[in-house]
Scaffold this motif. Sequence first.
Motif, PDB file in Angstrom:
ATOM      1  N   GLY A  91      14.864 -27.255 -40.724  1.00 12.75           N
ATOM      2  CA  GLY A  91      16.228 -26.810 -40.494  1.00 12.75           C
ATOM      3  C   GLY A  91      16.681 -25.664 -41.354  1.00 12.75           C
ATOM      4  O   GLY A  91      17.859 -25.296 -41.327  1.00 12.75           O
ATOM      5  N   GLU A  92      15.772 -25.065 -42.171  1.00  9.93           N
ATOM      6  CA  GLU A  92      16.172 -23.902 -42.960  1.00  9.93           C
ATOM      7  C   GLU A  92      16.584 -22.772 -42.022  1.00  9.93           C
ATOM      8  O   GLU A  92      16.082 -22.625 -40.914  1.00  9.93           O
ATOM      9  N   ALA A  93      17.530 -21.940 -42.464  1.00  4.03           N
ATOM     10  CA  ALA A  93      17.988 -20.813 -41.652  1.00  4.03           C
ATOM     11  C   ALA A  93      16.824 -19.875 -41.361  1.00  4.03           C
ATOM     12  O   ALA A  93      16.020 -19.596 -42.242  1.00  4.03           O
ATOM     13  N   PRO A  94      16.704 -19.389 -40.117  1.00  4.66           N
ATOM     14  CA  PRO A  94      15.620 -18.455 -39.808  1.00  4.66           C
ATOM     15  C   PRO A  94      15.845 -17.123 -40.497  1.00  4.66           C
ATOM     16  O   PRO A  94      16.974 -16.697 -40.714  1.00  4.66           O
ATOM     17  N   GLU A  95      14.756 -16.461 -40.841  1.00  5.28           N
ATOM     18  CA  GLU A  95      14.869 -15.155 -41.484  1.00  5.28           C
ATOM     19  C   GLU A  95      15.163 -14.099 -40.433  1.00  5.28           C
ATOM     20  O   GLU A  95      14.503 -14.029 -39.402  1.00  5.28           O
ATOM     21  N   ASP A  96      16.169 -13.274 -40.696  1.00  7.54           N
ATOM     22  CA  ASP A  96      16.460 -12.168 -39.797  1.00  7.54           C
ATOM     23  C   ASP A  96      15.394 -11.084 -39.944  1.00  7.54           C
ATOM     24  O   ASP A  96      14.730 -10.975 -40.970  1.00  7.54           O
ATOM     25  N   ILE A  97      15.251 -10.274 -38.921  1.00 10.65           N
ATOM     26  CA  ILE A  97      14.331  -9.140 -38.958  1.00 10.65           C
ATOM     27  C   ILE A  97      14.938  -8.085 -39.876  1.00 10.65           C
ATOM     28  O   ILE A  97      16.123  -7.780 -39.790  1.00 10.65           O
ATOM     29  N   HIS A  98      14.124  -7.528 -40.766  1.00  8.55           N
ATOM     30  CA  HIS A  98      14.658  -6.618 -41.786  1.00  8.55           C
ATOM     31  C   HIS A  98      13.556  -5.698 -42.294  1.00  8.55           C
ATOM     32  O   HIS A  98      12.379  -5.880 -41.981  1.00  8.55           O
ATOM     33  N   ASN A  99      13.942  -4.714 -43.080  1.00  9.25           N
ATOM     34  CA  ASN A  99      12.979  -3.939 -43.841  1.00  9.25           C
ATOM     35  C   ASN A  99      13.414  -3.935 -45.301  1.00  9.25           C
ATOM     36  O   ASN A  99      14.254  -4.760 -45.697  1.00  9.25           O
ATOM     37  N   ARG A 112       1.189 -21.454 -46.378  1.00 14.15           N
ATOM     38  CA  ARG A 112       0.924 -20.556 -45.246  1.00 14.15           C
ATOM     39  C   ARG A 112       2.232 -19.920 -44.789  1.00 14.15           C
ATOM     40  O   ARG A 112       3.287 -20.562 -44.798  1.00 14.15           O
ATOM     41  N   VAL A 113       2.169 -18.649 -44.372  1.00 12.20           N
ATOM     42  CA  VAL A 113       3.314 -17.975 -43.770  1.00 12.20           C
ATOM     43  C   VAL A 113       2.867 -17.280 -42.491  1.00 12.20           C
ATOM     44  O   VAL A 113       1.690 -16.984 -42.302  1.00 12.20           O
ATOM     45  N   ARG A 114       3.824 -17.029 -41.629  1.00  7.80           N
ATOM     46  CA  ARG A 114       3.586 -16.225 -40.430  1.00  7.80           C
ATOM     47  C   ARG A 114       4.374 -14.925 -40.559  1.00  7.80           C
ATOM     48  O   ARG A 114       5.574 -14.936 -40.833  1.00  7.80           O
ATOM     49  N   VAL A 175       9.368 -13.078 -42.023  1.00 10.96           N
ATOM     50  CA  VAL A 175       8.356 -14.014 -42.505  1.00 10.96           C
ATOM     51  C   VAL A 175       8.867 -15.422 -42.251  1.00 10.96           C
ATOM     52  O   VAL A 175      10.033 -15.736 -42.529  1.00 10.96           O
ATOM     53  N   VAL A 176       7.987 -16.266 -41.724  1.00 10.20           N
ATOM     54  CA  VAL A 176       8.340 -17.653 -41.435  1.00 10.20           C
ATOM     55  C   VAL A 176       7.408 -18.564 -42.213  1.00 10.20           C
ATOM     56  O   VAL A 176       6.180 -18.389 -42.174  1.00 10.20           O
TER      57      VAL A 176
END
Length: 268
Positions: A91-99, A112-114, A175-176
């Motif tokens: 349930g953690e907040a999803p990461e927004d797309i960013h630079n 592990r990360v995606r 990153v997820v």
Amino acid sequence: MQIEEARRLLAERLGGGPGPPSPESARAVTARLAQPDTLGPLVRRLSAGDLDLAECTRLSYRHVLGFDKLLLLAGAPRFMLRVHFWHGRAGEAPEDIHNHRCAIASAVVRGRVRMECYTTAANGVPATAYRETIDGPGGAWRLRRVGDARLRLLCTEQYGPGRSYGLAAHTLHRVVSEEPTVTLFLETAPQRSVTDVYVRNGPAADGNSATGSRSFTQGSPTDSGTDDRSGGALRAGGAERADPPPKTPLSPAVYLAELDSLAGSLGY
């Protein structure tokens, strides 16, 4: 590795010229420092108090996305070496797309990360674009809505222990992490004062629905021939996103306990 050895290595590998370091040079030095027999002794020395504790804790905090962001070595403006503790809670907040403001690199120590990389495209999924600024080192984030945008997924890749990647400052990504994960994270010299943040508008914007994706190899994308961040719920229709909550520095006790746990998990 001794603390000053690590500082010298970072300074040598990132260079001191007028241009920014390459993502590959940042990745290579981060991967070397993330090796257990290098990172373990370094973290153990830091957890024993061989550091400027007040400065490190001031710039260490629980990120709005739910991971702990601990400063290990401060070398601003040339570098900041951090460790990220992703707790992998449901349930953690999803990461927004960013630079980013600079070239960055990350190496997975545990877990592990995606990684997903994106580009703006007329045939992409709808999103709302924001411009993010920060009130100095350790300061609050500020978001300003820029307008509507469309994004297309370029590549996606899983990274486990021993793998690493480097990204140029302007590379759009997210990153997820869905399990407890530790990454070593390197920020290099700033190249600009703002970052771009994109909030995807609804479930149709899931990265899996985008076309033109590629796979990632260690450190760089390769074609496979197939198709900050502020967190919180997606805003359908591009509604306004409030500024993220203020950063709250970790207490010295929490900071040292997390370093002690990491050193122990690496056998030191």
